[in-house]
Design a protein around this motif. Structure first.
Motif, PDB file in Angstrom:
ATOM      1  N   SER B  13      58.591  49.009 -62.050  1.00  0.00           N
ATOM      2  CA  SER B  13      58.363  49.176 -63.492  1.00  0.00           C
ATOM      3  C   SER B  13      57.519  50.397 -63.771  1.00  0.00           C
ATOM      4  CB  SER B  13      57.708  47.965 -64.152  1.00  0.00           C
ATOM      5  OG  SER B  13      57.499  46.936 -63.300  1.00  0.00           O
ATOM      6  N   LEU B  14      56.486  50.619 -62.912  1.00  0.00           N
ATOM      7  CA  LEU B  14      55.673  51.818 -63.116  1.00  0.00           C
ATOM      8  C   LEU B  14      56.526  53.072 -62.939  1.00  0.00           C
ATOM      9  CD1 LEU B  14      52.309  50.990 -61.321  1.00  0.00           C
ATOM     10  CD2 LEU B  14      52.879  50.799 -63.719  1.00  0.00           C
ATOM     11  N   ALA B  15      57.522  52.990 -62.038  1.00  0.00           N
ATOM     12  CA  ALA B  15      58.316  54.186 -61.752  1.00  0.00           C
ATOM     13  C   ALA B  15      59.367  54.456 -62.820  1.00  0.00           C
ATOM     14  CB  ALA B  15      58.982  54.031 -60.387  1.00  0.00           C
ATOM     15  N   VAL B  16      60.020  53.418 -63.354  1.00  0.00           N
ATOM     16  CA  VAL B  16      61.141  53.695 -64.260  1.00  0.00           C
ATOM     17  C   VAL B  16      60.711  53.832 -65.720  1.00  0.00           C
ATOM     18  CG1 VAL B  16      62.829  52.548 -62.804  1.00  0.00           C
ATOM     19  CG2 VAL B  16      61.746  51.284 -64.652  1.00  0.00           C
ATOM     20  N   ALA B  17      59.448  53.493 -66.033  1.00  0.00           N
ATOM     21  CA  ALA B  17      59.025  53.500 -67.442  1.00  0.00           C
ATOM     22  C   ALA B  17      59.411  54.786 -68.187  1.00  0.00           C
ATOM     23  CB  ALA B  17      57.537  53.220 -67.540  1.00  0.00           C
ATOM     24  N   PRO B  18      59.210  55.994 -67.604  1.00  0.00           N
ATOM     25  CA  PRO B  18      59.554  57.203 -68.369  1.00  0.00           C
ATOM     26  C   PRO B  18      61.052  57.353 -68.632  1.00  0.00           C
ATOM     27  CG  PRO B  18      58.022  57.739 -66.629  1.00  0.00           C
ATOM     28  CD  PRO B  18      58.495  56.359 -66.371  1.00  0.00           C
ATOM     29  N   LEU B  19      61.872  56.638 -67.848  1.00  0.00           N
ATOM     30  CA  LEU B  19      63.314  56.751 -68.026  1.00  0.00           C
ATOM     31  C   LEU B  19      63.740  56.294 -69.416  1.00  0.00           C
ATOM     32  CD1 LEU B  19      65.357  57.728 -66.000  1.00  0.00           C
ATOM     33  CD2 LEU B  19      65.911  55.372 -65.460  1.00  0.00           C
ATOM     34  N   TYR B  20      63.018  55.273 -69.952  1.00  0.00           N
ATOM     35  CA  TYR B  20      63.423  54.726 -71.251  1.00  0.00           C
ATOM     36  C   TYR B  20      63.230  55.744 -72.372  1.00  0.00           C
ATOM     37  CZ  TYR B  20      63.791  50.451 -68.703  1.00  0.00           C
ATOM     38  OH  TYR B  20      64.162  49.519 -67.784  1.00  0.00           O
ATOM     39  N   LEU B  21      62.199  56.582 -72.204  1.00  0.00           N
ATOM     40  CA  LEU B  21      61.985  57.640 -73.192  1.00  0.00           C
ATOM     41  C   LEU B  21      63.208  58.552 -73.239  1.00  0.00           C
ATOM     42  CD1 LEU B  21      60.103  59.056 -75.149  1.00  0.00           C
ATOM     43  CD2 LEU B  21      59.249  60.401 -73.240  1.00  0.00           C
ATOM     44  N   SER B  22      63.763  58.861 -72.044  1.00  0.00           N
ATOM     45  CA  SER B  22      64.895  59.777 -72.073  1.00  0.00           C
ATOM     46  C   SER B  22      66.152  59.058 -72.556  1.00  0.00           C
ATOM     47  CB  SER B  22      65.091  60.449 -70.726  1.00  0.00           C
ATOM     48  OG  SER B  22      65.432  59.524 -69.760  1.00  0.00           O
ATOM     49  N   ILE B  23      66.208  57.720 -72.407  1.00  0.00           N
ATOM     50  CA  ILE B  23      67.350  56.999 -72.997  1.00  0.00           C
ATOM     51  C   ILE B  23      67.289  57.115 -74.519  1.00  0.00           C
ATOM     52  CG2 ILE B  23      68.406  54.735 -73.293  1.00  0.00           C
ATOM     53  CD1 ILE B  23      67.595  54.099 -70.464  1.00  0.00           C
ATOM     54  N   ILE B  24      66.070  56.959 -75.084  1.00  0.00           N
ATOM     55  CA  ILE B  24      65.927  57.133 -76.536  1.00  0.00           C
ATOM     56  C   ILE B  24      66.391  58.528 -76.935  1.00  0.00           C
ATOM     57  CG2 ILE B  24      64.287  57.235 -78.450  1.00  0.00           C
ATOM     58  CD1 ILE B  24      62.565  55.253 -77.036  1.00  0.00           C
ATOM     59  N   ASN B  25      65.920  59.536 -76.182  1.00  0.00           N
ATOM     60  CA  ASN B  25      66.261  60.913 -76.538  1.00  0.00           C
ATOM     61  C   ASN B  25      67.751  61.188 -76.400  1.00  0.00           C
ATOM     62  OD1 ASN B  25      63.703  61.590 -77.232  1.00  0.00           O
ATOM     63  ND2 ASN B  25      63.139  62.295 -75.172  1.00  0.00           N
ATOM     64  N   TYR B 226      52.689  59.612 -70.003  1.00  0.00           N
ATOM     65  CA  TYR B 226      53.111  58.512 -69.154  1.00  0.00           C
ATOM     66  C   TYR B 226      52.703  57.177 -69.770  1.00  0.00           C
ATOM     67  CZ  TYR B 226      53.581  55.478 -65.173  1.00  0.00           C
ATOM     68  OH  TYR B 226      53.934  54.433 -64.365  1.00  0.00           O
ATOM     69  N   LEU B 227      51.483  57.144 -70.361  1.00  0.00           N
ATOM     70  CA  LEU B 227      50.991  55.890 -70.927  1.00  0.00           C
ATOM     71  C   LEU B 227      51.865  55.425 -72.080  1.00  0.00           C
ATOM     72  CD1 LEU B 227      47.146  56.365 -70.860  1.00  0.00           C
ATOM     73  CD2 LEU B 227      48.562  54.902 -69.451  1.00  0.00           C
ATOM     74  N   SER B 228      52.344  56.374 -72.896  1.00  0.00           N
ATOM     75  CA  SER B 228      53.165  55.920 -74.024  1.00  0.00           C
ATOM     76  C   SER B 228      54.485  55.350 -73.505  1.00  0.00           C
ATOM     77  CB  SER B 228      53.388  57.052 -75.020  1.00  0.00           C
ATOM     78  OG  SER B 228      54.191  58.028 -74.456  1.00  0.00           O
ATOM     79  N   CYS B 229      55.004  55.902 -72.391  1.00  0.00           N
ATOM     80  CA  CYS B 229      56.220  55.325 -71.790  1.00  0.00           C
ATOM     81  C   CYS B 229      55.950  53.928 -71.251  1.00  0.00           C
ATOM     82  CB  CYS B 229      56.723  56.194 -70.652  1.00  0.00           C
ATOM     83  SG  CYS B 229      57.126  57.854 -71.132  1.00  0.00           S
ATOM     84  N   PHE B 232      55.761  51.338 -73.923  1.00  0.00           N
ATOM     85  CA  PHE B 232      57.101  50.968 -74.375  1.00  0.00           C
ATOM     86  C   PHE B 232      57.700  49.933 -73.430  1.00  0.00           C
ATOM     87  CE2 PHE B 232      61.679  51.323 -74.622  1.00  0.00           C
ATOM     88  CZ  PHE B 232      61.889  51.328 -75.987  1.00  0.00           C
ATOM     89  N   TRP B 233      57.527  50.154 -72.126  1.00  0.00           N
ATOM     90  CA  TRP B 233      58.063  49.222 -71.138  1.00  0.00           C
ATOM     91  C   TRP B 233      57.424  47.841 -71.296  1.00  0.00           C
ATOM     92  CZ3 TRP B 233      61.243  47.080 -67.975  1.00  0.00           C
ATOM     93  CH2 TRP B 233      60.777  46.178 -67.031  1.00  0.00           C
ATOM     94  N   ILE B 234      56.084  47.793 -71.458  1.00  0.00           N
ATOM     95  CA  ILE B 234      55.409  46.488 -71.521  1.00  0.00           C
ATOM     96  C   ILE B 234      55.884  45.694 -72.737  1.00  0.00           C
ATOM     97  CG2 ILE B 234      53.174  45.372 -71.816  1.00  0.00           C
ATOM     98  CD1 ILE B 234      51.956  47.701 -70.265  1.00  0.00           C
ATOM     99  N   ILE B 235      55.791  46.309 -73.926  1.00  0.00           N
ATOM    100  CA  ILE B 235      56.183  45.556 -75.129  1.00  0.00           C
ATOM    101  C   ILE B 235      57.679  45.296 -75.117  1.00  0.00           C
ATOM    102  CG2 ILE B 235      56.021  45.478 -77.625  1.00  0.00           C
ATOM    103  CD1 ILE B 235      53.740  47.339 -77.485  1.00  0.00           C
ATOM    104  N   GLY B 236      58.459  46.295 -74.647  1.00  0.00           N
ATOM    105  CA  GLY B 236      59.905  46.119 -74.605  1.00  0.00           C
ATOM    106  C   GLY B 236      60.308  44.962 -73.710  1.00  0.00           C
ATOM    107  N   SER B 237      59.643  44.812 -72.555  1.00  0.00           N
ATOM    108  CA  SER B 237      60.084  43.729 -71.667  1.00  0.00           C
ATOM    109  C   SER B 237      59.637  42.376 -72.202  1.00  0.00           C
ATOM    110  CB  SER B 237      59.603  43.951 -70.245  1.00  0.00           C
ATOM    111  OG  SER B 237      58.217  43.997 -70.202  1.00  0.00           O
ATOM    112  N   VAL B 238      58.507  42.331 -72.938  1.00  0.00           N
ATOM    113  CA  VAL B 238      58.136  41.071 -73.607  1.00  0.00           C
ATOM    114  C   VAL B 238      59.223  40.692 -74.608  1.00  0.00           C
ATOM    115  CG1 VAL B 238      56.518  40.025 -75.221  1.00  0.00           C
ATOM    116  CG2 VAL B 238      55.650  41.342 -73.320  1.00  0.00           C
TER     117      VAL B 238
END
Lengths: 214, 304
Positions: B13-25, B226-229, B232-238
């Motif tokens: 999860s720590l590794a893929v978190a930034p990936l979601y930002l690029s999915i949004i983009n 990185y923290l903003s990504c 997103f991962w934490i709240i998104g997975s909840v």
């Protein structure tokens, strides 16, 4: 058990919150029309077996008046009297929403404690009735356009109508239809009065109406 | 076995978190008819920033330097509270959802005092906006989690998230739907996305979140990205575990489903960003109070 009925009632509750939070006269009118539509659907959905003819008359009469006739009258009134199309509340939107949450809690408390001879079709029905009465009252006292007063009155009427269909077996059709007729006449008269007030005094601000003395 | 799957999930999860930002983009680029930046762009950005030197103004103190590090610590702890697939996290304890809210608050507190530390009135304005909107968001977040705690009868975040099932949606879907829609608004607000805040804006007077971090540079700024990504991962997975309670009874596959479903949320956020504009600054509180209202409604319905 979540039935569609429960979902419809929650939607009805949400329209009330939207009424408290919206700032445009046009969206108020649309929301009240949506309430009429939801109430019509709830009327039919609340019947356990096949609904009888009187239920259909009630539901269709409700949808025809509250969803078609009243919004048309309201839109005409808003267009004709040439006012700013914003609500301009005495109590802010956020505070109104907060008051809404508190009154919903109170209504849940009250609805659970009042004994009724027959059971309503859903546990949520009676609390929603009280909640809609509160919201109607809140809209009447906290908004300063004459048209929002009519909207508030209509929300209260919707609440009373929901109360009626909660115990539809016990209430005769003619009483319900009579209430509906009263409301139609009431809204008609208010439409005319609003028009006259605007022509005479150039304002629909209720604060200034209080100054009218002989 | 449990600790192994936990460790793998935690690290991935720590590794893929930034990936979601690029999915949004990518979603935004698709709807704008562009090709968009490559999928690994957030990683490249973070790497580039990490290799730069940091510039510190002479008016600042060590607070500016430590605040991103403290933020990183907060969010890593928060990530550890998340369940693995359908099994609770090994760090879970009763009441950890309140700790989660406080970790977010602690991180925000340090960002705010770091912004004030720079002595720039512009950053002070951003900090004050951030504090104002965050106060309103927190109400929605805590009330929503409290509604879930009441519904599932457990006080620990992992417990709540793993107990939500299709059965519960059938029984009290109203409460869950209200909470989920409120949490979605919380997600948009916490991660500074449209309609609350525009991540692309550099039009000075409309910025909220971006203003606070103007004086951070180099590795500090990389951490903030990185923290903003990660947030997103934490709240998104909840949120994902609330709306998609399906399970295939295998921790690995369930966790893989969560990773895929958060990508779905990222697409939804991208859709929102491409279809609507940012709200006027004075209507943002109204939206956030509306979210709190939804949460409060869910809690009230759950309490009876």
């Amino acid at each position: 058990m979540l039935s569609w009925l429960e979902a419809l009632i929650i939607l009805l509750v949400l329209t009330n919150f939207a009424l408290l939070g919206s700032s445009r006269l046009a969206s108020l009118i649309r929301l009240v029309a949506l309430q009429g539509m939801l109430l019509g659907i709830i009327t039919i959905a609340s019947q356990p077996g096949a609904a009888s003819a009187r239920i259909y008359i009630l539901a269709l009469g409700n949808i025809a008046t509250k969803c078609l006739l009243f919004p048309w009258l309201f839109y005409r009134a808003v267009k004709e009297v040439n006012i700013r199309r914003e609500v301009e509340p005495y109590v802010g939107y956020n505070l109104s929403l907060l008051a809404g949450v508190i009154s919903f809690g109170l209504s849940l408390w009250l609805g659970d404690r009042l004994p009724f001879p027959t059971k309503a079709f859903s546990d949520l029905a009676v609390p929603t009735v009280f909640f809609m009465l509160w919201v109607g009252l809140l809209l009447i006292i906290s908004r300063n356009k004459a048209i929002t007063q009519v909207v508030g009155y209509l929300v209260m009427e919707n609440g009373i109508y929901l109360f009626g269909i909660s115990f539809v077996e016990a209430a005769p059709l003619f009483v319900e239809l009579g209430v509906l007729l009263d409301v139609i006449v009431g809204v008609f008269i208010m439409g005319i009065i609003i028009h006259q007030i605007d022509r005479q005094f150039d304002t629909l601000h209720v604060g200034q109406l209080a100054n009218l003395k002989d | 076995m449990i600790s192994l799957s936990f460790a793998v999930t935690f690290v991935s999860s720590l590794a893929v978190a930034p990936l979601y930002l690029s999915i949004i983009n990518k979603t935004k680029a698709f709807f704008a008819g562009r090709q968009g930046p490559p999928l690994l762009q957030p990683y490249i950005d973070i790497w580039k920033l990490l290799n730069k030197g940091a510039v510190y103004s002479k008016t600042t103190t060590s607070i500016l330097f430590v605040s991103p590090v403290i933020g990183l610590g907060c969010l890593i702890i928060a990530t550890a509270f998340l369940p693995v697939g359908r099994t609770p996290s090994i760090f879970a304890f009763d009441g950890d959802f309140i700790v989660l809210a406080y970790l977010f608050a602690l991180m925000r507190f340090f960002f705010i005092i770091a912004a004030l530390d720079t002595g720039s009135s512009f950053e002070g304005m951003g900090a004050s906006r951030e504090a104002y909107f965050a106060t309103l968001t927190e109400v929605a977040f805590i009330l929503g989690l409290a509604a879930m705690a009441k519904k599932t009868g457990t006080l620990c975040l992992s417990g709540m998230l793993t107990q939500i099932s299709g059965e519960m949606w059938k029984q009290s879907g109203g409460i869950l739907a209200l909470t989920a829609s409120s949490l979605f608004i919380v997600l948009l607000s916490e991660c500074a996305r449209i309609p609350i805040d525009d991540p692309n804006t550099h039009l000075e007077l409309t910025m909220i979140h971006e203003v606070m971090v103007l004086d951070h540079s180099g590795p500090d700024f990389a951490l903030i990205h990185y923290l903003s990504c990660l947030k997103f991962w934490i709240i998104g997975s909840v949120l994902v575990r609330m709306v998609l309670p399906a399970t295939v009874h295998s921790a690995w596959l369930d966790q893989a489903m969560v990773f895929a479903a958060v990508a779905g949320i990222a697409v939804a956020v991208g859709l929102i960003e491409s279809s609507m504009a940012r709200l006027k600054l004075n209507t943002v509180p109204q939206l956030l109070v509306g979210a709190s209202t939804l949460s409060a409604l869910a809690l009230l319905l759950g309490l009876r």
